[in-house]
Design a protein around this motif. Structure first.
Motif, PDB file in Angstrom:
ATOM      1  N   ILE A 204       0.812  -0.968   0.318  1.00 30.49           N
ATOM      2  CA  ILE A 204       0.362   0.732   0.090  1.00 30.49           C
ATOM      3  C   ILE A 204       0.983   1.260  -0.143  1.00 30.49           C
ATOM      4  CG2 ILE A 204      -1.995   1.227   1.620  1.00 30.49           C
ATOM      5  CD1 ILE A 204      -2.914  -1.068   1.546  1.00 30.49           C
ATOM      6  N   PRO A 205       2.168   1.600   0.585  1.00 25.52           N
ATOM      7  CA  PRO A 205       3.255   2.207   0.436  1.00 25.52           C
ATOM      8  C   PRO A 205       3.579   2.943  -0.983  1.00 25.52           C
ATOM      9  CG  PRO A 205       3.441   1.282   2.507  1.00 25.52           C
ATOM     10  CD  PRO A 205       2.304   0.415   2.002  1.00 25.52           C
ATOM     11  N   SER A 206       3.561   1.649  -1.493  1.00 25.61           N
ATOM     12  CA  SER A 206       4.457   1.964  -2.686  1.00 25.61           C
ATOM     13  C   SER A 206       3.874   2.483  -3.935  1.00 25.61           C
ATOM     14  CB  SER A 206       5.140   0.363  -2.921  1.00 25.61           C
ATOM     15  OG  SER A 206       4.711  -0.779  -3.032  1.00 25.61           O
ATOM     16  N   TYR A 207       2.594   1.941  -3.628  1.00 26.06           N
ATOM     17  CA  TYR A 207       1.136   1.907  -4.553  1.00 26.06           C
ATOM     18  C   TYR A 207       0.264   3.257  -4.224  1.00 26.06           C
ATOM     19  CZ  TYR A 207      -2.308   0.921  -7.143  1.00 26.06           C
ATOM     20  OH  TYR A 207      -3.482   1.001  -8.670  1.00 26.06           O
ATOM     21  N   PHE A 208       0.326   3.102  -3.587  1.00 27.09           N
ATOM     22  CA  PHE A 208      -0.573   4.937  -3.044  1.00 27.09           C
ATOM     23  C   PHE A 208       0.597   6.292  -2.632  1.00 27.09           C
ATOM     24  CE2 PHE A 208      -3.945   1.477  -2.650  1.00 27.09           C
ATOM     25  CZ  PHE A 208      -5.037   1.993  -2.816  1.00 27.09           C
ATOM     26  N   GLY A 209       1.254   6.063  -1.818  1.00 27.70           N
ATOM     27  CA  GLY A 209       2.150   6.981  -1.489  1.00 27.70           C
ATOM     28  C   GLY A 209       2.408   6.763   0.033  1.00 27.70           C
ATOM     29  N   LEU A 210       3.407   7.860   0.669  1.00 31.43           N
ATOM     30  CA  LEU A 210       3.430   8.056   1.868  1.00 31.43           C
ATOM     31  C   LEU A 210       1.537   8.213   2.908  1.00 31.43           C
ATOM     32  CD1 LEU A 210       4.897   7.489   4.787  1.00 31.43           C
ATOM     33  CD2 LEU A 210       5.771   9.897   4.080  1.00 31.43           C
ATOM     34  N   GLN A 211       2.109  10.006   2.450  1.00 26.39           N
ATOM     35  CA  GLN A 211       0.476  10.451   3.030  1.00 26.39           C
ATOM     36  C   GLN A 211      -0.884   9.564   2.673  1.00 26.39           C
ATOM     37  OE1 GLN A 211       1.260  12.857   5.399  1.00 26.39           O
ATOM     38  NE2 GLN A 211       3.254  12.353   5.177  1.00 26.39           N
ATOM     39  N   ASN A 212      -1.106   8.899   1.566  1.00 24.36           N
ATOM     40  CA  ASN A 212      -1.732   7.694   1.981  1.00 24.36           C
ATOM     41  C   ASN A 212      -2.567   7.075   2.103  1.00 24.36           C
ATOM     42  OD1 ASN A 212      -3.723   9.878   0.151  1.00 24.36           O
ATOM     43  ND2 ASN A 212      -2.650   9.360  -2.018  1.00 24.36           N
ATOM     44  N   ALA A 213      -1.354   6.161   2.321  1.00 23.50           N
ATOM     45  CA  ALA A 213      -1.280   4.883   3.106  1.00 23.50           C
ATOM     46  C   ALA A 213      -1.317   4.881   4.783  1.00 23.50           C
ATOM     47  CB  ALA A 213       0.274   3.819   2.812  1.00 23.50           C
ATOM     48  N   LEU A 214      -0.502   6.189   5.265  1.00 23.46           N
ATOM     49  CA  LEU A 214      -0.808   6.672   6.401  1.00 23.46           C
ATOM     50  C   LEU A 214      -2.644   6.591   7.043  1.00 23.46           C
ATOM     51  CD1 LEU A 214       2.728   8.564   7.352  1.00 23.46           C
ATOM     52  CD2 LEU A 214       1.784   6.673   8.068  1.00 23.46           C
ATOM     53  N   ARG A 215      -2.989   7.439   5.726  1.00 17.91           N
ATOM     54  CA  ARG A 215      -4.345   7.513   5.882  1.00 17.91           C
ATOM     55  C   ARG A 215      -4.576   5.892   5.896  1.00 17.91           C
ATOM     56  NH1 ARG A 215      -3.377  11.656   2.094  1.00 17.91           N
ATOM     57  NH2 ARG A 215      -3.317  13.772   2.897  1.00 17.91           N
ATOM     58  N   ILE A 216      -4.918   5.352   5.213  1.00 12.62           N
ATOM     59  CA  ILE A 216      -5.331   3.818   4.941  1.00 12.62           C
ATOM     60  C   ILE A 216      -5.266   2.915   6.869  1.00 12.62           C
ATOM     61  CG2 ILE A 216      -4.773   1.397   3.729  1.00 12.62           C
ATOM     62  CD1 ILE A 216      -4.965   3.116   1.633  1.00 12.62           C
ATOM     63  N   ALA A 217      -3.965   3.360   7.272  1.00 11.84           N
ATOM     64  CA  ALA A 217      -3.261   2.326   8.302  1.00 11.84           C
ATOM     65  C   ALA A 217      -4.639   3.451   9.358  1.00 11.84           C
ATOM     66  CB  ALA A 217      -2.309   2.762   8.442  1.00 11.84           C
ATOM     67  N   GLY A 218      -4.973   4.266   9.445  1.00 15.32           N
ATOM     68  CA  GLY A 218      -5.938   5.336  10.799  1.00 15.32           C
ATOM     69  C   GLY A 218      -6.594   4.970  10.377  1.00 15.32           C
ATOM     70  N   ALA A 219      -7.372   4.897   8.979  1.00 13.71           N
ATOM     71  CA  ALA A 219      -8.974   4.613   8.939  1.00 13.71           C
ATOM     72  C   ALA A 219      -9.105   3.239   9.374  1.00 13.71           C
ATOM     73  CB  ALA A 219      -8.888   4.905   7.371  1.00 13.71           C
ATOM     74  N   LEU A 220      -8.055   2.060   8.711  1.00 16.04           N
ATOM     75  CA  LEU A 220      -7.885   0.841   9.375  1.00 16.04           C
ATOM     76  C   LEU A 220      -8.303   0.031  11.108  1.00 16.04           C
ATOM     77  CD1 LEU A 220      -5.641  -0.921   7.351  1.00 16.04           C
ATOM     78  CD2 LEU A 220      -8.211  -1.174   6.905  1.00 16.04           C
ATOM     79  N   HIS A 221      -7.729   1.511  11.680  1.00 15.66           N
ATOM     80  CA  HIS A 221      -7.259   1.209  13.311  1.00 15.66           C
ATOM     81  C   HIS A 221      -8.623   1.651  14.156  1.00 15.66           C
ATOM     82  CE1 HIS A 221      -2.378   0.588  13.611  1.00 15.66           C
ATOM     83  NE2 HIS A 221      -2.837  -0.276  13.132  1.00 15.66           N
ATOM     84  N   PHE A 222      -9.175   3.186  12.929  1.00 17.97           N
ATOM     85  CA  PHE A 222     -10.423   3.476  13.668  1.00 17.97           C
ATOM     86  C   PHE A 222     -11.540   2.843  13.335  1.00 17.97           C
ATOM     87  CE2 PHE A 222     -14.741   5.498  12.255  1.00 17.97           C
ATOM     88  CZ  PHE A 222     -14.138   6.404  13.673  1.00 17.97           C
ATOM     89  N   ILE A 223     -11.357   1.483  12.726  1.00 17.51           N
ATOM     90  CA  ILE A 223     -12.647   0.935  12.338  1.00 17.51           C
ATOM     91  C   ILE A 223     -12.372  -0.169  13.583  1.00 17.51           C
ATOM     92  CG2 ILE A 223     -13.576  -1.230  11.241  1.00 17.51           C
ATOM     93  CD1 ILE A 223     -12.754   0.844   8.683  1.00 17.51           C
TER      94      ILE A 223
END
Length: 294
Positions: A204-223
């Motif tokens: 996910i980091p290499s595909y979406f880039g650093l900031q978007n990857a961190l947002r995705i990780a944050g969303a997963l942890h929120f859920i």
């Protein structure tokens, strides 16, 4: 003298294999497996189930981690961050690691058979699942979620070990584990963005880039936190469990706050150390809540 030397060699090999499979990381799956067992049993399960359940968990985990290291040995050797690992440095022979994998999977199957028929029947399926993770990063950026899915088999399998039946609650616990693991694996993967892109590995980091990857990780942890709160309502848990979720939330927020891919030590704290504390906090608070509060 011969016996002493043989013992020294055995201890050294044991240390090497422990480091190979990062045995201390058992704290990611074990606490949730224990919670699952206690809830399934309506209290502490029998010593028989606890013993063989623990042996099955360790066998499956050790086999899977060693398999991953064996399959990824070439990539590990090319990545400056992982080039020090045991197989690239030839600290362990490939045949030794292969034998270690077979032995641990055999232990897992035998321990599953000591639990109940359902666990025994599902054990080969579990081996395929935990071993196949190593290949997902070659063709999909969803490999982080698949890793989480694989580790989620621990609390689900723990429930099966106690009851021999399929139920709703263990799959919720498993989903919590899947989202939690995937989230911090994404965070850990931000260190390898350039390497993954150059080699052709998917993340996910290499595909979406650093900031978007961190947002995705944050969303997963929120859920993940939302599901833990759902379990609070679903199972009618008490305030101590809720306090544990609150502490875990603060630790997750800290984890996301200190992320700095260029600082390897800080990333280890964010990806591993804090999450080991999170799992233990949830375990202790859940057990205290179950036995002394609820």
């Amino acid at each position: 003298m011969v016996i002493i030397n043989a013992c020294k060699i055995a201890v050294h090999k044991l240390k090497m294999f422990s480091e190979l499979v990062m045995f201390s990381h058992t704290l990611f799956s074990l606490p949730f497996a224990v919670i699952s067992m206690v809830w399934a049993a309506g209290g502490w399960p029998s010593s028989h189930i606890m013993l063989w359940g623990l042996i099955a968990l360790i066998g499956a985990r050790n086999g899977a981690n060693a398999f991953n290291r064996l399959v990824d040995r070439t990539f590990d050797g090319q990545n400056p961050r992982t080039a020090h690992r045991h197989l690239p440095q030839q600290l362990l022979a490939e045949k030794e690691v292969a034998a270690f994998i077979v032995v641990n999977y055999m232990i897992f199957i035998a321990a599953s058979g000591m639990l109940n028929l359902l666990c025994l029947i599902l054990s080969p399926v579990a081996i395929v699942l935990v071993s196949s993770y190593s290949y997902t990063k070659r063709f999909t950026y969803l490999s982080h979620l698949y890793l989480g899915f694989v580790i989620a088999s621990a609390p689900i399998g723990a429930w099966f070990a106690v009851t021999g039946q399929i139920a709703f609650t263990p799959f919720v616990i498993g989903t919590v584990v899947m989202l939690w693991i995937a989230g911090f694996d994404i965070i850990y993967g931000t260190q390898d963005i350039e390497f993954d892109r150059r080699i052709g590995l998917w993340s996910i980091p290499s595909y979406f880039g650093l900031q978007n990857a961190l947002r995705i990780a944050g969303a997963l942890h929120f859920i993940m936190i939302m599901l833990l709160l759902f379990l609070y309502l679903w199972r009618g848990l008490g305030w101590m469990y809720l306090a544990g979720i609150g502490i875990a939330t603060l630790l997750l927020m800290t984890e996301h706050k200190i992320i700095k891919p260029s600082n390897r030590q800080l990333m280890k704290v964010a990806s591993y150390n804090l999450n080991q504390v999170i799992s233990m906090v949830i375990l202790v608070c859940s057990l205290v809540d179950y036995f002394y509060v609820s």
